[in-house]
Design an enzyme around this catalytic site. Structure first.
Site, mmCIF file in Angstrom:
data_model
loop_
_atom_site.group_PDB
_atom_site.id
_atom_site.type_symbol
_atom_site.label_atom_id
_atom_site.label_comp_id
_atom_site.label_asym_id
_atom_site.label_seq_id
_atom_site.Cartn_x
_atom_site.Cartn_y
_atom_site.Cartn_z
ATOM 1 N N ARG A 222 1.005 -1.405 -0.341
ATOM 2 C CA ARG A 222 -0.301 -0.295 -0.316
ATOM 3 C C ARG A 222 0.762 1.441 -0.107
ATOM 4 O O ARG A 222 0.931 2.986 -0.639
ATOM 5 C CB ARG A 222 -0.945 0.220 0.855
ATOM 6 C CG ARG A 222 -2.311 -1.302 0.987
ATOM 7 C CD ARG A 222 -2.787 -1.058 2.507
ATOM 8 N NE ARG A 222 -3.376 -2.451 2.505
ATOM 9 C CZ ARG A 222 -3.470 -3.226 3.691
ATOM 10 N NH1 ARG A 222 -3.050 -3.556 4.867
ATOM 11 N NH2 ARG A 222 -4.513 -4.658 3.396
ATOM 12 N N PHE A 238 -11.861 -3.849 -5.808
ATOM 13 C CA PHE A 238 -12.232 -4.908 -5.398
ATOM 14 C C PHE A 238 -11.506 -4.339 -3.687
ATOM 15 O O PHE A 238 -10.596 -4.698 -3.254
ATOM 16 C CB PHE A 238 -11.575 -6.295 -5.268
ATOM 17 C CG PHE A 238 -10.923 -6.565 -6.511
ATOM 18 C CD1 PHE A 238 -12.454 -8.029 -6.643
ATOM 19 C CD2 PHE A 238 -10.476 -6.311 -7.969
ATOM 20 C CE1 PHE A 238 -13.139 -8.105 -8.154
ATOM 21 C CE2 PHE A 238 -10.725 -6.950 -9.220
ATOM 22 C CZ PHE A 238 -11.968 -8.509 -9.118
ATOM 23 N N ASP A 260 -15.909 -2.034 -4.629
ATOM 24 C CA ASP A 260 -16.614 -3.165 -4.710
ATOM 25 C C ASP A 260 -17.467 -3.706 -4.452
ATOM 26 O O ASP A 260 -18.785 -2.934 -4.645
ATOM 27 C CB ASP A 260 -16.339 -3.910 -2.788
ATOM 28 C CG ASP A 260 -15.800 -4.776 -2.079
ATOM 29 O OD1 ASP A 260 -14.525 -5.173 -2.417
ATOM 30 O OD2 ASP A 260 -16.657 -5.645 -1.987
ATOM 31 N N ASN A 288 -20.068 -5.017 -9.608
ATOM 32 C CA ASN A 288 -19.036 -6.237 -10.069
ATOM 33 C C ASN A 288 -17.563 -5.912 -11.158
ATOM 34 O O ASN A 288 -18.238 -5.161 -12.053
ATOM 35 C CB ASN A 288 -19.793 -7.732 -10.774
ATOM 36 C CG ASN A 288 -19.639 -8.713 -10.817
ATOM 37 O OD1 ASN A 288 -17.453 -8.469 -10.958
ATOM 38 N ND2 ASN A 288 -19.624 -9.845 -11.412
ATOM 39 N N ASP A 308 -6.329 -5.610 -6.642
ATOM 40 C CA ASP A 308 -6.738 -6.223 -6.102
ATOM 41 C C ASP A 308 -7.954 -7.894 -5.530
ATOM 42 O O ASP A 308 -8.693 -7.234 -4.184
ATOM 43 C CB ASP A 308 -6.316 -5.545 -4.307
ATOM 44 C CG ASP A 308 -5.790 -6.391 -2.979
ATOM 45 O OD1 ASP A 308 -5.068 -8.144 -3.336
ATOM 46 O OD2 ASP A 308 -5.864 -5.940 -1.684
ATOM 47 N N CYS A 348 -3.776 -13.306 -4.435
ATOM 48 C CA CYS A 348 -3.231 -14.265 -3.034
ATOM 49 C C CYS A 348 -3.720 -15.224 -3.195
ATOM 50 O O CYS A 348 -3.428 -16.016 -1.813
ATOM 51 C CB CYS A 348 -4.043 -13.423 -2.376
ATOM 52 S SG CYS A 348 -6.188 -13.213 -1.651
#
Length: 404
Positions: A222, A238, A260, A288, A308, A348
């Site tokens: 960040r 996101f 989001d 979305n 992300d 991730c």
């Protein structure tokens, strides 16, 4: 070596398991047990030996799990008493203080296998510890381990007052455990806590937020985004609690739009923006991202896009569909950005290996008719240490590019 006088069940494992353990991986899988001497109870400690009776380590046994044994030591002289676990906690905490440079008010204190506490996650949010226990062996010993966590931190002047368990995850059932959540010890008027990261304040809902309430692993990524954001129009996809968006805004972005699919996440991001006095340069959308990016209005332009997403795959079986998902959002972002624009993108998922992620990005850039000028390649923050002999600890890929 001789095992005379050892109090633990002795389990002989296959040559395949032996080779893996000798290379440093701490797990023995279903199908790799050759012989069991004694009658092990699930969660008990067991000595692991080769077919030639070589000591390989001691770990937690669980017949419910596909991972039958999780090693906690390869030293036959270890005694697994309170002093052993306290020593391990002190190692983990001293490591955090060193690698985080004192930036430990919000950090991961225990990262499972990377700290030799298999299946245990401990996150610190100011004066609250939030735990998640995914192995039966740790579950059965938490009455030893958890008070020691408080002891070690409070003796260091950290003033931690409560431990909250976030065991509301289905994977516990695979270990023969029930789901639950609540205070293990201590209490609070609310299950929200105010935390500060990178100089930004957040309300963290550690009872209902994702995982333990906040994703600490992107802390320094960040900061990297904030350095590039000055004077730019930023789209944060996101956004979750708004963490990347807030860092970009604090870094001097002209405007940041945080998106989001979850209305609750957007509401929390908006509240965090107001909390930090950044709401005057931010806007928010509940949408979305897969629908938003290909249908962006022509007059809505951004020169910095942040991707992300949550993990698109949590198993090898869904890798192909995950690659398609990652490519779709990255391709759309690259097409939206002007030449000279900036892209932050990450995954991730442990199963989305770095080379596969890079290959996907190359393919997306080719299809978008752009080139990627790499600024930085980053990973998770060092309070989530990567053990090279345990690939599962290496999961976060983060890239910063200029699109040219």
């Amino acid at each position: 070596m001789s095992f005379k006088g050892r109090e633990y069940v002795q389990i002989t494992v296959s040559k395949k398991a032996e080779a893996s353990l000798l290379q440093g991986h701490p797990w023995v899988y279903d199908g790799e047990l050759v012989h069991i001497k004694g009658k092990p109870e699930n969660g008990c400690l067991a000595d692991v030996v080769s077919e030639k009776n070589r000591y390989l380590g001691t770990g937690f046994f669980n017949d419910h799990s596909k991972i039958k044994i999780r090693l906690i030591s390869t030293n036959a002289n270890d005694k697994f008493d309170a002093a052993f676990f306290e020593r391990r906690i002190r190692y983990a905490w001293d490591y955090r203080k060193t690698v985080m440079g004192g930036d430990t008010n919000c950090c991961r204190v225990i990262f499972g296998e990377a700290d030799t506490f298999p299946g245990l996650t401990v996150d610190r949010f100011e004066d609250i510890l939030v735990t998640q226990t995914l192995s039966l062996g740790i579950e059965q010993r938490k009455d030893v381990i958890f008070p020691l966590l408080l002891k070690v931190l409070n003796e260091d002047g950290q003033n931690v007052r409560a431990i909250y368990e976030r065991n509301d995850v289905a994977i516990r059932k695979l270990e023969g455990m029930e789901e639950n959540k609540g205070f293990y010890c201590g209490n609070a008027d609310s299950t929200e806590v105010m935390m500060t990261e990178n100089g930004i304040q957040y309300h963290v809902d550690y009872e209902n937020g994702q995982k333990t309430g906040f994703f600490l692993d992107q802390k320094y990524n960040r900061q990297a985004v904030a350095k590039l954001a000055k004077g730019r129009k930023v789209l944060d996809c996101f956004t979750h609690t708004g963490s990347f968006a807030l860092n970009a805004a604090k870094g001097g972005a002209e405007h940041v739009c945080a998106v989001d699919i979850s209305a609750d996440a957007v509401a929390m991001a908006r509240n965090n923006a107001a909390l930090n006095g950044l709401d005057n340069k931010m806007s928010f959308k509940t949408a979305n991202v897969f629908d938003l990016l290909p249908n962006m209005p022509p007059d809505e332009k951004y020169d910095f896009i942040i991707l992300d997403p949550p993990a698109f795959t949590k198993s090898r079986a869904t890798i192909d569909s995950a690659v398609r998902g990652y490519k779709e959002i990255n391709l759309r972002a690259m097409k939206l950005l002007p030449r000279g624009g900036y892209l932050a993108t990450c995954s991730c998922s442990h199963f989305m290996k770095d080379e596969l992620f890079r290959s996907m990005l190359r393919s997306a850039a080719f299809d978008a008719h752009v080139s990627l000028r790499q600024i930085e390649a980053r990973q998770q923050s060092p309070d989530h240490p990567i053990l090279w002999n345990v690939p599962e600890t290496d999961y976060l890929k983060f890239y910063l590019f200029q699109v040219v």
